[in-house]
Design a protein around this motif. Structure first.
Motif, PDB file in Angstrom:
ATOM      1  N   ALA A 156      41.420  79.555  46.962  1.00  0.00           N
ATOM      2  CA  ALA A 156      40.183  78.788  46.795  1.00  0.00           C
ATOM      3  C   ALA A 156      39.759  78.177  48.126  1.00  0.00           C
ATOM      4  O   ALA A 156      40.558  77.551  48.824  1.00  0.00           O
ATOM      5  CB  ALA A 156      40.392  77.688  45.758  1.00  0.00           C
ATOM      6  N   ASN A 157      38.504  78.391  48.470  1.00  0.00           N
ATOM      7  CA  ASN A 157      37.939  77.830  49.704  1.00  0.00           C
ATOM      8  C   ASN A 157      36.465  77.556  49.407  1.00  0.00           C
ATOM      9  O   ASN A 157      35.695  78.490  49.178  1.00  0.00           O
ATOM     10  CB  ASN A 157      38.122  78.847  50.845  1.00  0.00           C
ATOM     11  N   ILE A 158      36.103  76.294  49.349  1.00  0.00           N
ATOM     12  CA  ILE A 158      34.749  75.902  48.939  1.00  0.00           C
ATOM     13  C   ILE A 158      34.146  75.055  50.042  1.00  0.00           C
ATOM     14  O   ILE A 158      34.663  73.990  50.375  1.00  0.00           O
ATOM     15  CB  ILE A 158      34.793  75.097  47.617  1.00  0.00           C
TER      16      ILE A 158
ATOM     17  N   LEU B  14      36.791  72.395  51.104  1.00  0.00           N
ATOM     18  CA  LEU B  14      37.937  72.294  50.198  1.00  0.00           C
ATOM     19  C   LEU B  14      38.754  73.577  50.276  1.00  0.00           C
ATOM     20  O   LEU B  14      38.231  74.665  50.001  1.00  0.00           O
ATOM     21  CB  LEU B  14      37.434  72.077  48.769  1.00  0.00           C
ATOM     22  N   VAL B  15      40.011  73.447  50.639  1.00  0.00           N
ATOM     23  CA  VAL B  15      40.875  74.617  50.789  1.00  0.00           C
ATOM     24  C   VAL B  15      42.167  74.349  50.045  1.00  0.00           C
ATOM     25  O   VAL B  15      42.771  73.291  50.210  1.00  0.00           O
ATOM     26  CB  VAL B  15      41.195  74.889  52.280  1.00  0.00           C
ATOM     27  N   GLU B  16      42.581  75.306  49.242  1.00  0.00           N
ATOM     28  CA  GLU B  16      43.834  75.083  48.519  1.00  0.00           C
ATOM     29  C   GLU B  16      45.011  75.262  49.467  1.00  0.00           C
ATOM     30  O   GLU B  16      44.991  76.099  50.371  1.00  0.00           O
ATOM     31  CB  GLU B  16      43.955  76.024  47.319  1.00  0.00           C
ATOM     32  N   LEU B  17      46.044  74.461  49.252  1.00  0.00           N
ATOM     33  CA  LEU B  17      47.238  74.592  50.084  1.00  0.00           C
ATOM     34  C   LEU B  17      47.968  75.894  49.804  1.00  0.00           C
ATOM     35  O   LEU B  17      48.732  76.370  50.638  1.00  0.00           O
ATOM     36  CB  LEU B  17      48.175  73.410  49.855  1.00  0.00           C
TER      37      LEU B  17
ATOM     38  N   TYR C 295      39.865  75.187  40.725  1.00  0.00           N
ATOM     39  CA  TYR C 295      39.862  73.949  41.519  1.00  0.00           C
ATOM     40  C   TYR C 295      38.606  73.119  41.280  1.00  0.00           C
ATOM     41  O   TYR C 295      38.634  71.899  41.366  1.00  0.00           O
ATOM     42  CB  TYR C 295      40.002  74.280  43.017  1.00  0.00           C
ATOM     43  N   MET C 296      37.474  73.792  41.025  1.00  0.00           N
ATOM     44  CA  MET C 296      36.212  73.087  40.821  1.00  0.00           C
ATOM     45  C   MET C 296      35.538  73.664  39.580  1.00  0.00           C
ATOM     46  O   MET C 296      34.721  74.588  39.664  1.00  0.00           O
ATOM     47  CB  MET C 296      35.313  73.264  42.059  1.00  0.00           C
TER      48      MET C 296
END
Lengths: 78, 369
Positions: free
Chosen positions: B244-246, B225-228, B284-285
């Motif tokens: 954010a990078n999950i 999951l990566v935010e734009l 984000y999460m």
């Protein structure tokens, strides 16, 4: 004296006993099983290495940083 | 002095390993020297991701992703390769428009991708915040454990890996810290941020990043999951930034990034930066806040001024070839970087136009033309 349930077995320990010590007193000394199926046990004893992750009352805690409480349920398996 | 090998590669990270692998496959004797210092391959996320900030980056990452998917079939389990896809998350209408534009670009290149609305995103990743507007799914992206992938690439009868620190490069030879000289027809510099020590004229800047990994929570997240906002905030900012990078690891752990700093090369974890990064990921999460972290660390990305690697012969130092400056994308682009470099070395037509990656764009023309 607190009495806890370690993997379903009752265990009486002295006041001030850490869960890490209880694992050694009443179990195989290990706190959990790793991804590869190995039993893992406390290593540093001071809350840094994260090896002694254990489930207490459904929460994941560090066994070496957690004191035993009366009625606590400690699960080291699977 | 007799030659130590046909080719000496400095650096056994993912770039050096990919170059060694391709050269050995062609029958050359390769000596890989590694100083065992902390570097980007060991520190990074192992995210295999197509990026499209510019056509050259898109071409190199797209080509390399295909190579990883091919290698992925043969890699041992400990490389932890998965083709789990990336979800680029749109937090608002503006970012959803960015997702749509990105979708068009990637579709034109024939990439497997798909736009998800808010409901479809929620169904795909229920742990994500319900305020998100949607996402772009890129299906060919993946993950791996880069240190083991590098080790796997180096396993070849024609490759010798030696733990040794190079302190000087002089024409077609290198001096080790014990004073010994080794020589080869071709030297390849692939030691990331440390390349500046041996070759001070290289325009490399270190960009520090923080990472954190959680305990095992299997099944909560499927895609990376990566935010734009990653495109707009982290990539283009000149000050410290987070995005954010999950990433779900095959163990069930979640690997959380990402931060960027330009003013610090100290290895220490900086709590203010880590906190900022985690707060962003929790936006984000939300459920992330209740999970346990077990480790945090930092690494340095070796970035070139235009964000693309330097792949080719040093214009003023014949015999010295460069494979550096991959910033945060070295694991992704290692296969393409190796193929581009080796094609030039053999005087062949490269699988991609090499011009955008040539060292000449920063180092000027050949002195011996």
């Amino acid at each position: 004296m607190p009495e806890l349930l370690l993997d379903g077995q009752p265990l009486k320990v002295d006041e001030g006993t850490t869960v890490a010590a209880a694992l050694l007193l009443g179990g195989d000394g290990s706190s959990r099983t790793s991804v590869s199926g190995q039993r893992r046990a406390p290593f540093c004893g001071m809350g840094v290495c994260q090896e002694c992750r254990v489930s207490t009352d459904g929460q994941r805690r560090l066994a070496c940083q957690t004191l035993c409480r009366d009625g606590m349920r400690v699960e080291s398996r699977p | 002095m007799s030659q130590s090998a046909d080719i000496i590669i400095i650096g056994a990270g993912i770039i050096g390993a990919a170059c060694a692998h391709e050269l050995a496959r062609r029958g050359l004797r390769v000596l890989v020297l590694d100083a065992g210092r902390r570097a980007a391959t060991a520190a990074g996320m192992g995210h295999l991701i197509v990026l499209d900030d510019n056509p050259a980056e898109l071409a190199l990452s797209q080509y390399s992703l295909q190579r990883w998917r091919d290698w992925g079939r043969d890699m041992p389990a400990d490389c932890a390769y998965r083709q789990n896809g990336t979800l680029w998350l749109a937090a608002n209408a503006e970012e959803m428009a960015v997702a749509e534009a990105k979708y068009q670009v990637l579709r034109e290149q024939g990439l497997d991708c798909q736009l998800l609305g808010a409901a479809a995103l929620q169904a795909a990743e229920p742990e994500l915040s319900q305020t998100l507007h949607g996402a772009l799914k890129v299906g060919g992206d993946g993950i791996l454990y880069a240190p083991n992938a590098a080790r796997w690439l180096l396993q070849h009868a024609q490759i010798e890996l030696r733990m040794a620190r190079v302190v000087e490069i002089d024409h077609r030879r290198v001096r080790l810290d014990d004073g010994a000289w080794l020589s080869a027809e071709v030297l390849i510099l692939a030691n990331g941020v440390y390349a500046r020590e041996l070759c001070p004229e290289l325009p490399l800047q270190a960009k520090k990043g923080h990472l954190l990994i959680t305990d095992r929570y299997p099944g909560r997240v499927n895609h990376t999951l990566v935010e734009l906002g990653y495109v707009t905030s982290a990539h283009n900012a000149s000050g410290p930034s987070v995005a954010a990078n999950i990433q779900p690891r095959p163990t069930g752990q979640l690997l959380i990034g990402a931060s960027r700093q330009f003013d610090s090369e100290a290895p220490e974890v900086e709590p203010w930066m880590l906190g900022k990064m985690l707060r962003r990921a929790v936006d984000y999460m939300p459920g992330l806040a209740g999970l346990n972290a077990i480790r945090a660390w930092t690494g340095l990305r070796a970035a070139s001024p235009d964000g693309l690697p330097l792949l080719g012969e040093h214009p003023q130092r014949p015999g010295l070839w460069l494979a550096v400056g991959h910033e945060g994308l070295g694991v992704t682009t290692a296969p393409g970087s190796a193929d581009l470099l080796v094609a030039q070395l053999f005087g062949e037509t490269a699988p991609l136009a090499p011009d955008a990656y040539l060292p000449q764009r920063f180092l000027g023309v050949a002195a011996h033309a």
